[in-house]
Design a protein around this motif. Structure first.
Motif, PDB file in Angstrom:
ATOM      1  N   ALA A   1      11.171  11.575 -50.083  1.00  0.00           N
ATOM      2  CA  ALA A   1      10.685  12.383 -48.970  1.00  0.00           C
ATOM      3  C   ALA A   1      10.319  13.775 -49.462  1.00  0.00           C
ATOM      4  CB  ALA A   1      11.742  12.475 -47.869  1.00  0.00           C
ATOM      5  N   ALA A   2       9.360  14.391 -48.773  1.00  0.00           N
ATOM      6  CA  ALA A   2       8.930  15.757 -49.064  1.00  0.00           C
ATOM      7  C   ALA A   2       8.675  16.476 -47.747  1.00  0.00           C
ATOM      8  CB  ALA A   2       7.677  15.767 -49.931  1.00  0.00           C
ATOM      9  N   LEU A   3       9.147  17.730 -47.663  1.00  0.00           N
ATOM     10  CA  LEU A   3       9.024  18.532 -46.441  1.00  0.00           C
ATOM     11  C   LEU A   3       8.468  19.904 -46.814  1.00  0.00           C
ATOM     12  CD1 LEU A   3       9.648  18.846 -43.374  1.00  0.00           C
ATOM     13  CD2 LEU A   3      11.872  19.757 -44.047  1.00  0.00           C
ATOM     14  N   PRO A   4       7.169  20.172 -46.583  1.00  0.00           N
ATOM     15  CA  PRO A   4       6.575  21.463 -46.957  1.00  0.00           C
ATOM     16  C   PRO A   4       7.242  22.637 -46.252  1.00  0.00           C
ATOM     17  CG  PRO A   4       4.866  19.849 -46.507  1.00  0.00           C
ATOM     18  CD  PRO A   4       6.165  19.232 -46.077  1.00  0.00           C
ATOM     19  N   LEU A   5       7.456  23.714 -47.020  1.00  0.00           N
ATOM     20  CA  LEU A   5       8.072  24.924 -46.483  1.00  0.00           C
ATOM     21  C   LEU A   5       7.082  26.079 -46.373  1.00  0.00           C
ATOM     22  CD1 LEU A   5      11.582  25.050 -48.209  1.00  0.00           C
ATOM     23  CD2 LEU A   5      10.995  24.229 -45.911  1.00  0.00           C
ATOM     24  N   LEU A   6       6.200  26.220 -47.362  1.00  0.00           N
ATOM     25  CA  LEU A   6       5.235  27.311 -47.381  1.00  0.00           C
ATOM     26  C   LEU A   6       3.868  26.757 -47.741  1.00  0.00           C
ATOM     27  CD1 LEU A   6       7.260  30.036 -49.336  1.00  0.00           C
ATOM     28  CD2 LEU A   6       6.835  29.986 -46.868  1.00  0.00           C
ATOM     29  N   GLY A   7       2.827  27.380 -47.177  1.00  0.00           N
ATOM     30  CA  GLY A   7       1.490  26.938 -47.526  1.00  0.00           C
ATOM     31  C   GLY A   7       0.427  27.800 -46.884  1.00  0.00           C
ATOM     32  N   VAL A   8      -0.808  27.468 -47.178  1.00  0.00           N
ATOM     33  CA  VAL A   8      -1.971  28.104 -46.548  1.00  0.00           C
ATOM     34  C   VAL A   8      -2.887  26.994 -46.061  1.00  0.00           C
ATOM     35  CG1 VAL A   8      -1.886  30.275 -47.806  1.00  0.00           C
ATOM     36  CG2 VAL A   8      -3.104  28.341 -48.795  1.00  0.00           C
ATOM     37  N   LEU A   9      -3.581  27.273 -44.976  1.00  0.00           N
ATOM     38  CA  LEU A   9      -4.418  26.273 -44.315  1.00  0.00           C
ATOM     39  C   LEU A   9      -5.686  26.930 -43.814  1.00  0.00           C
ATOM     40  CD1 LEU A   9      -4.718  23.392 -42.947  1.00  0.00           C
ATOM     41  CD2 LEU A   9      -3.547  24.398 -40.979  1.00  0.00           C
ATOM     42  N   PHE A  10      -6.819  26.274 -44.033  1.00  0.00           N
ATOM     43  CA  PHE A  10      -8.071  26.751 -43.453  1.00  0.00           C
ATOM     44  C   PHE A  10      -8.220  26.187 -42.049  1.00  0.00           C
ATOM     45  CE2 PHE A  10     -12.427  25.642 -42.301  1.00  0.00           C
ATOM     46  CZ  PHE A  10     -13.003  26.897 -42.266  1.00  0.00           C
ATOM     47  N   SER A  11      -8.595  27.053 -41.101  1.00  0.00           N
ATOM     48  CA  SER A  11      -8.825  26.602 -39.731  1.00  0.00           C
ATOM     49  C   SER A  11      -9.752  27.579 -39.023  1.00  0.00           C
ATOM     50  CB  SER A  11      -7.499  26.513 -38.959  1.00  0.00           C
ATOM     51  OG  SER A  11      -7.740  26.230 -37.582  1.00  0.00           O
ATOM     52  N   PRO A  12     -10.776  27.073 -38.336  1.00  0.00           N
ATOM     53  CA  PRO A  12     -11.542  27.969 -37.460  1.00  0.00           C
ATOM     54  C   PRO A  12     -10.669  28.409 -36.297  1.00  0.00           C
ATOM     55  CG  PRO A  12     -12.185  25.693 -37.120  1.00  0.00           C
ATOM     56  CD  PRO A  12     -11.243  25.697 -38.283  1.00  0.00           C
ATOM     57  N   ASN A  13     -11.042  29.498 -35.684  1.00  0.00           N
ATOM     58  CA  ASN A  13     -10.300  29.959 -34.517  1.00  0.00           C
ATOM     59  C   ASN A  13     -10.834  29.272 -33.263  1.00  0.00           C
ATOM     60  OD1 ASN A  13      -8.549  31.535 -32.883  1.00  0.00           O
ATOM     61  ND2 ASN A  13      -8.713  33.198 -34.382  1.00  0.00           N
ATOM     62  N   TYR A  14     -10.068  29.389 -32.185  1.00  0.00           N
ATOM     63  CA  TYR A  14     -10.458  28.740 -30.929  1.00  0.00           C
ATOM     64  C   TYR A  14     -11.809  29.299 -30.468  1.00  0.00           C
ATOM     65  CZ  TYR A  14     -10.298  27.149 -26.090  1.00  0.00           C
ATOM     66  OH  TYR A  14     -10.604  26.564 -24.893  1.00  0.00           O
ATOM     67  N   GLY A  15     -12.792  28.401 -30.249  1.00  0.00           N
ATOM     68  CA  GLY A  15     -14.110  28.820 -29.795  1.00  0.00           C
ATOM     69  C   GLY A  15     -15.036  29.320 -30.892  1.00  0.00           C
ATOM     70  N   GLN A  16     -14.586  29.357 -32.133  1.00  0.00           N
ATOM     71  CA  GLN A  16     -15.414  29.846 -33.239  1.00  0.00           C
ATOM     72  C   GLN A  16     -16.180  28.681 -33.870  1.00  0.00           C
ATOM     73  OE1 GLN A  16     -13.234  31.132 -36.694  1.00  0.00           O
ATOM     74  NE2 GLN A  16     -14.854  32.541 -37.355  1.00  0.00           N
ATOM     75  N   SER A  17     -17.479  28.848 -34.030  1.00  0.00           N
ATOM     76  CA  SER A  17     -18.289  27.796 -34.632  1.00  0.00           C
ATOM     77  C   SER A  17     -18.372  28.001 -36.138  1.00  0.00           C
ATOM     78  CB  SER A  17     -19.696  27.792 -34.028  1.00  0.00           C
ATOM     79  OG  SER A  17     -20.399  28.969 -34.410  1.00  0.00           O
ATOM     80  N   TYR A  18     -18.695  26.912 -36.851  1.00  0.00           N
ATOM     81  CA  TYR A  18     -18.886  27.010 -38.297  1.00  0.00           C
ATOM     82  C   TYR A  18     -20.138  27.816 -38.631  1.00  0.00           C
ATOM     83  CZ  TYR A  18     -15.081  23.930 -39.658  1.00  0.00           C
ATOM     84  OH  TYR A  18     -13.830  23.409 -39.898  1.00  0.00           O
ATOM     85  N   TYR A  19     -21.124  27.779 -37.745  1.00  0.00           N
ATOM     86  CA  TYR A  19     -22.320  28.613 -37.940  1.00  0.00           C
ATOM     87  C   TYR A  19     -21.941  30.091 -37.908  1.00  0.00           C
ATOM     88  CZ  TYR A  19     -26.695  31.004 -36.890  1.00  0.00           C
ATOM     89  OH  TYR A  19     -27.753  31.876 -36.902  1.00  0.00           O
TER      90      TYR A  19
END
Length: 287
Positions: free
Chosen positions: A191-209
């Motif tokens: 088993a593995a349980l992540p503790l720290l990390g970074v993630l890419f995510s758009p914000n709510y209502g933000q388009s990739y354009y």
């Protein structure tokens, strides 16, 4: 002095003969490679694309290689480890490549999610051997980087979502060797349980354009912890021998989820794993 004059050339000649032997000390590495194929169910939610839960099938390929140094060879090329006392290693390095793809639908069945992801894991573990090496415990830390996509066939605007992440996780496993009549076998749980990390995510209502064409950054690189991205990967499996070949069958549960930038995401996988285990030794001459 005369005696020393006669002895010195003999000593020098002996040292010259011994130097090549000292410079060619063998170093043996034991390598275990497991190739696994998984098939099962997938449940995906990504509120950036849709508020609906999508259910379907997932296919996954896993290539895992474990390496450690040994001073006494412990096994032949395709056998499970023997259960007697061995000169066992204390640290191992594990490299894991995973590629997965899934196709899922909502309850209305009027759209599809196409999901693909590749991840690479580098892990270091400390070993403990108990009960005459029948029980093996491992604990350590691993780093994982992954990248992929999620595509919704129904959406006109924002039809796709990128999945890019990096995390660090403590990981552990337990493995027990036993016999079924004359067949060697081993059951293991990891088993593995992540503790720290970074993630890419758009914000709510933000388009990739808006993000890439106009360069409007809006907290798109998010730090993750178990509080905003509780994630768990676990596997229970059995290795067994058939005519000196080692096969693996098991269950993999992979539960990835995050709640960042007012968006929710999860990808739950329940997979049956089938694999082939191959073990061999690599001997190097090191100066």
């Amino acid at each position: 002095m005369k005696r020393l004059h006669h002895i010195l050339p003999i000593v020098l000649a002996s040292l010259m003969q011994a130097l090549p032997l000292c410079a060619q000390q063998p170093s043996t590495k034991e390598v275990t490679n497991v190739k696994m194929f998984g098939i099962g169910s997938a449940n995906i939610l990504d509120t950036y694309l849709s508020p609906e839960h999508y259910n379907g099938f997932e296919f996954r390929f896993i290539d895992q290689t474990e390496r450690h140094k040994v001073t006494t060879p412990t096994l032949s090329s395709s056998m499970l480890p023997p259960s007697g006392d061995l000169d066992t290693p204390r640290w191992t390095t594990t490299l894991t490549h995973q590629a997965q793809i899934s196709i899922s639908k909502p309850r209305s069945e009027d759209a599809n999610y196409l999901y693909g992801l590749y991840s690479f894991i580098y892990a270091r573990h400390r070993h403990w051997h108990l009960r005459s090496n029948r029980l093996e415990l491992k604990a350590g830390v691993q780093g994982e980087v992954g990248g992929g996509f999620l595509y919704n066939t129904r959406n006109g605007n924002n039809p796709a979502q990128a999945r890019i992440y990096l995390n660090i996780a403590p990981s552990a496993s337990a493995r027990y060797l036993f016999n079924i009549k004359k067949m060697r076998a081993a059951v293991q749980y990891e088993a593995a349980l992540p503790l720290l990390g970074v993630l890419f995510s758009p914000n709510y209502g933000q388009s990739y354009y808006e993000l890439f064409s106009k360069g409007n950054y809006d907290h798109n690189i998010v730090f993750t912890t178990p509080f905003n991205a509780p994630t768990l990967r676990q596997m229970l499996s059995i290795d067994f021998t058939v005519k000196r070949n080692v096969f693996r069958i098991g269950y993999l549960g992979d539960f990835q989820q995050a709640k960042v930038n007012n968006l929710k995401y999860h990808a739950y996988s329940h997979l049956i794993i089938l694999g082939f285990v191959h073990r061999f030794n690599i001997q190097k001459i090191r100066p």
